[in-house]
Design a protein around this motif. Sequence first.
Motif, PDB file in Angstrom:
ATOM      1  N   LEU A 142      28.038   2.650  44.299  1.00 42.49           N
ATOM      2  CA  LEU A 142      26.916   2.906  44.184  1.00 42.49           C
ATOM      3  C   LEU A 142      25.995   2.941  44.923  1.00 42.49           C
ATOM      4  O   LEU A 142      25.495   3.506  46.354  1.00 42.49           O
ATOM      5  N   ASN A 143      25.617   1.511  44.640  1.00 40.42           N
ATOM      6  CA  ASN A 143      24.425   0.931  45.416  1.00 40.42           C
ATOM      7  C   ASN A 143      24.813  -0.002  46.272  1.00 40.42           C
ATOM      8  O   ASN A 143      24.834  -1.200  46.456  1.00 40.42           O
ATOM      9  N   LEU A 144      25.086   0.358  47.283  1.00 39.56           N
ATOM     10  CA  LEU A 144      26.260  -0.331  48.893  1.00 39.56           C
ATOM     11  C   LEU A 144      24.730  -1.326  49.173  1.00 39.56           C
ATOM     12  O   LEU A 144      25.471  -2.276  49.940  1.00 39.56           O
ATOM     13  N   ARG A 145      23.968  -0.718  49.672  1.00 42.42           N
ATOM     14  CA  ARG A 145      22.660  -1.438  50.252  1.00 42.42           C
ATOM     15  C   ARG A 145      22.700  -2.889  49.533  1.00 42.42           C
ATOM     16  O   ARG A 145      22.939  -4.027  50.073  1.00 42.42           O
ATOM     17  N   GLU A 146      22.149  -2.834  48.240  1.00 43.51           N
ATOM     18  CA  GLU A 146      22.014  -3.978  46.952  1.00 43.51           C
ATOM     19  C   GLU A 146      23.234  -4.744  47.597  1.00 43.51           C
ATOM     20  O   GLU A 146      23.691  -6.355  46.896  1.00 43.51           O
ATOM     21  N   SER A 147      24.287  -4.302  47.121  1.00 44.22           N
ATOM     22  CA  SER A 147      25.761  -4.850  46.722  1.00 44.22           C
ATOM     23  C   SER A 147      26.019  -6.091  47.628  1.00 44.22           C
ATOM     24  O   SER A 147      26.243  -7.308  48.330  1.00 44.22           O
ATOM     25  N   LEU A 148      25.495  -5.169  48.935  1.00 42.95           N
ATOM     26  CA  LEU A 148      25.933  -6.041  51.032  1.00 42.95           C
ATOM     27  C   LEU A 148      24.647  -7.044  50.350  1.00 42.95           C
ATOM     28  O   LEU A 148      25.028  -8.230  51.058  1.00 42.95           O
ATOM     29  N   ALA A 149      23.245  -6.670  50.300  1.00 47.56           N
ATOM     30  CA  ALA A 149      22.772  -7.438  49.962  1.00 47.56           C
ATOM     31  C   ALA A 149      22.728  -8.892  48.869  1.00 47.56           C
ATOM     32  O   ALA A 149      22.754 -10.266  49.447  1.00 47.56           O
TER      33      ALA A 149
END
Length: 223
Positions: A142-149
């Motif tokens: 769900l937290n795509l930006r957080e996972s990519l970071a």
Amino acid sequence: MPGIINWDELWKATHAGGFHHHGRDGQDLASHWDSKARGFNKRVMKNPERATNQVATLGLLPHETVLDVGAGTGRLAIPMARIARSVTALDQSKGMLACLEENMAKEGIENIRCIHKGWEELAEGEIEPHDVVLSSNSLGVLNLRESLAKMDSMAKRAVYIFTFADRRRDDGFADFLRRRQKGPPSFRRPGRLPGDIQPPGGYANFRRHQYHELAVLRALLKS
């Protein structure tokens, strides 16, 4: 300003009800994949040539280490382990990892470390940074930006992401790519991800490849 899209928030809104290939009827995701592990393994391991070709695009070197996020039964982990110094296979499904360990034994592979944990559960500093971080069809977060970071922070050289773009399993990702690229469908030039989901300090490029092996695709869609 009108017309500006916050892609990170749009992703969250689009997936508020879950992801297409996640468990249904209250079944948690790990149990969902545990129940499918044997059949999934039988299908995906039938095509080692495709896996080898995908791994070749990573440009792995013999001294490098790889973190495989959502490694499944080792479709990519095993050919990567033949090149890299070591591979860490992370997956939340015990059933998937059990198949991976069986595949390792069959292939005589000993440099893969299996960790039973989901990517979102992995705490910062829990495992060491790797030269390369790979996520193959495992961006169901769900937290795509957080996972990519987090992937970016754990990779010393590069992060590689393989994901569907076929309009049936991609939750709108194919339409996003089509709006940003031109050219023949078999191979299109690099593009850029939206700024609000870019990892800090850099810009992620993408390339799109056509997958022609329809028999395998249809089998996966039925799973």
